[in-house]
Design a protein around this motif. Structure first.
Motif, short mmCIF file in Angstrom:
data_model
loop_
_atom_site.label_atom_id
_atom_site.label_comp_id
_atom_site.label_asym_id
_atom_site.label_seq_id
_atom_site.Cartn_x
_atom_site.Cartn_y
_atom_site.Cartn_z
N MET A 157 51.98 52.39 34.90
CA MET A 157 51.13 51.22 34.91
C MET A 157 49.74 51.63 34.39
O MET A 157 49.22 52.66 34.76
CB MET A 157 51.04 50.66 36.33
N LYS A 158 49.16 50.80 33.58
CA LYS A 158 47.84 51.10 33.03
C LYS A 158 46.76 50.81 34.08
O LYS A 158 46.95 50.01 34.99
CB LYS A 158 47.60 50.24 31.79
N TYR A 159 45.63 51.48 33.90
CA TYR A 159 44.51 51.27 34.84
C TYR A 159 44.07 49.81 34.88
O TYR A 159 43.70 49.31 35.93
CB TYR A 159 43.34 52.17 34.47
N GLU A 160 44.09 49.15 33.74
CA GLU A 160 43.65 47.75 33.70
C GLU A 160 44.49 46.89 34.63
O GLU A 160 43.97 46.00 35.29
CB GLU A 160 43.72 47.20 32.26
N GLU A 161 45.79 47.16 34.66
CA GLU A 161 46.68 46.40 35.53
C GLU A 161 46.39 46.69 37.00
O GLU A 161 46.39 45.79 37.83
CB GLU A 161 48.14 46.72 35.22
N LEU A 162 46.13 47.95 37.32
CA LEU A 162 45.81 48.33 38.69
C LEU A 162 44.50 47.68 39.13
O LEU A 162 44.38 47.19 40.25
CB LEU A 162 45.72 49.85 38.82
N ILE A 163 43.52 47.70 38.25
CA ILE A 163 42.23 47.09 38.56
C ILE A 163 42.38 45.59 38.75
O ILE A 163 41.80 45.00 39.66
CB ILE A 163 41.19 47.44 37.48
N ALA A 164 43.18 44.96 37.90
CA ALA A 164 43.43 43.52 38.05
C ALA A 164 44.11 43.22 39.38
O ALA A 164 43.75 42.25 40.06
CB ALA A 164 44.27 43.01 36.88
N ASP A 165 45.06 44.05 39.77
CA ASP A 165 45.74 43.87 41.06
C ASP A 165 44.75 44.03 42.22
O ASP A 165 44.78 43.26 43.18
CB ASP A 165 46.88 44.87 41.23
N LEU A 166 43.89 45.03 42.12
CA LEU A 166 42.89 45.25 43.16
C LEU A 166 41.93 44.07 43.25
O LEU A 166 41.63 43.58 44.34
CB LEU A 166 42.12 46.54 42.87
N ARG A 167 41.47 43.61 42.11
CA ARG A 167 40.54 42.46 42.07
C ARG A 167 41.20 41.22 42.68
O ARG A 167 40.57 40.49 43.45
CB ARG A 167 40.10 42.20 40.64
N GLU A 168 42.46 41.01 42.37
CA GLU A 168 43.18 39.85 42.91
C GLU A 168 43.35 39.95 44.42
O GLU A 168 43.17 38.98 45.15
CB GLU A 168 44.54 39.71 42.24
N ALA A 169 43.67 41.13 44.90
CA ALA A 169 43.90 41.32 46.34
C ALA A 169 42.60 41.23 47.14
O ALA A 169 42.57 40.61 48.21
CB ALA A 169 44.58 42.66 46.59
N HIS A 185 32.23 47.15 39.73
CA HIS A 185 31.04 47.02 38.89
C HIS A 185 30.56 48.40 38.41
O HIS A 185 30.27 48.60 37.23
CB HIS A 185 29.93 46.31 39.67
N ARG A 186 30.53 49.35 39.33
CA ARG A 186 30.10 50.71 38.96
C ARG A 186 31.09 51.36 38.00
O ARG A 186 30.69 52.06 37.07
CB ARG A 186 29.92 51.54 40.23
N LEU A 187 32.38 51.13 38.23
CA LEU A 187 33.39 51.67 37.33
C LEU A 187 33.20 51.10 35.92
O LEU A 187 33.23 51.85 34.93
CB LEU A 187 34.79 51.34 37.86
N GLU A 188 33.02 49.80 35.82
CA GLU A 188 32.84 49.17 34.52
C GLU A 188 31.60 49.72 33.80
O GLU A 188 31.64 49.99 32.60
CB GLU A 188 32.74 47.65 34.67
N LYS A 189 30.52 49.90 34.54
CA LYS A 189 29.29 50.45 33.94
C LYS A 189 29.52 51.89 33.48
O LYS A 189 29.07 52.29 32.41
CB LYS A 189 28.13 50.39 34.92
N GLY A 190 30.22 52.67 34.29
CA GLY A 190 30.51 54.05 33.93
C GLY A 190 31.40 54.15 32.70
O GLY A 190 31.15 54.96 31.80
N LEU A 191 32.44 53.33 32.64
CA LEU A 191 33.34 53.35 31.49
C LEU A 191 32.64 52.90 30.23
O LEU A 191 32.95 53.37 29.12
CB LEU A 191 34.57 52.47 31.77
N ALA A 192 31.67 52.00 30.37
CA ALA A 192 30.93 51.53 29.21
C ALA A 192 30.08 52.65 28.60
O ALA A 192 29.74 52.60 27.42
CB ALA A 192 30.05 50.35 29.59
N CYS A 193 29.75 53.64 29.40
CA CYS A 193 28.95 54.76 28.90
C CYS A 193 29.77 55.78 28.12
O CYS A 193 29.21 56.64 27.44
CB CYS A 193 28.27 55.49 30.07
N LEU A 194 31.08 55.70 28.22
CA LEU A 194 31.94 56.68 27.55
C LEU A 194 32.09 56.40 26.07
O LEU A 194 32.01 55.40 25.55
CB LEU A 194 33.31 56.73 28.21
#
Length: 79
Positions: free
Chosen positions: A1-13, A70-79
């Motif tokens: 499973m891709k990280y995006e799917e896991l993050i979407a599942d977490l956000r939904e839950a 939010h912190r994850l998204e900001k961190g990934l944007a720096c990569l």
């Protein structure tokens, strides 16, 4: 499973964008920005206002997940 799917599942839950009762504002701000400063008195104030342990837990988890994502998204944007 891709990280995006896991993050979407977490956000939904966790539903981090759901509204919180106004009495939670100061507590959730503290959780979001300086969780290490939360005290038993902060939680007790919410209980005294009529909120259950479950309600406090759900709002806390939603806020923590939202802040973490939010912190994850900001961190990934720096990569």
């Amino acid at each position: 499973m891709k990280y995006e799917e896991l993050i979407a599942d977490l956000r939904e839950a966790a539903q981090p964008d759901r509204p919180a009762p106004p009495e939670f504002a100061a507590y959730l701000e503290k959780v979001r920005n300086a969780a290490y400063t939360v005290t038993d008195a902060d939680v007790q104030a919410l209980k005294d206002a009529g909120y259950s342990d479950d309600e406090i837990f759900e709002q806390t988890v939603a806020t923590v997940v939202g802040a973490g994502l939010h912190r994850l998204e900001k961190g990934l944007a720096c990569l």
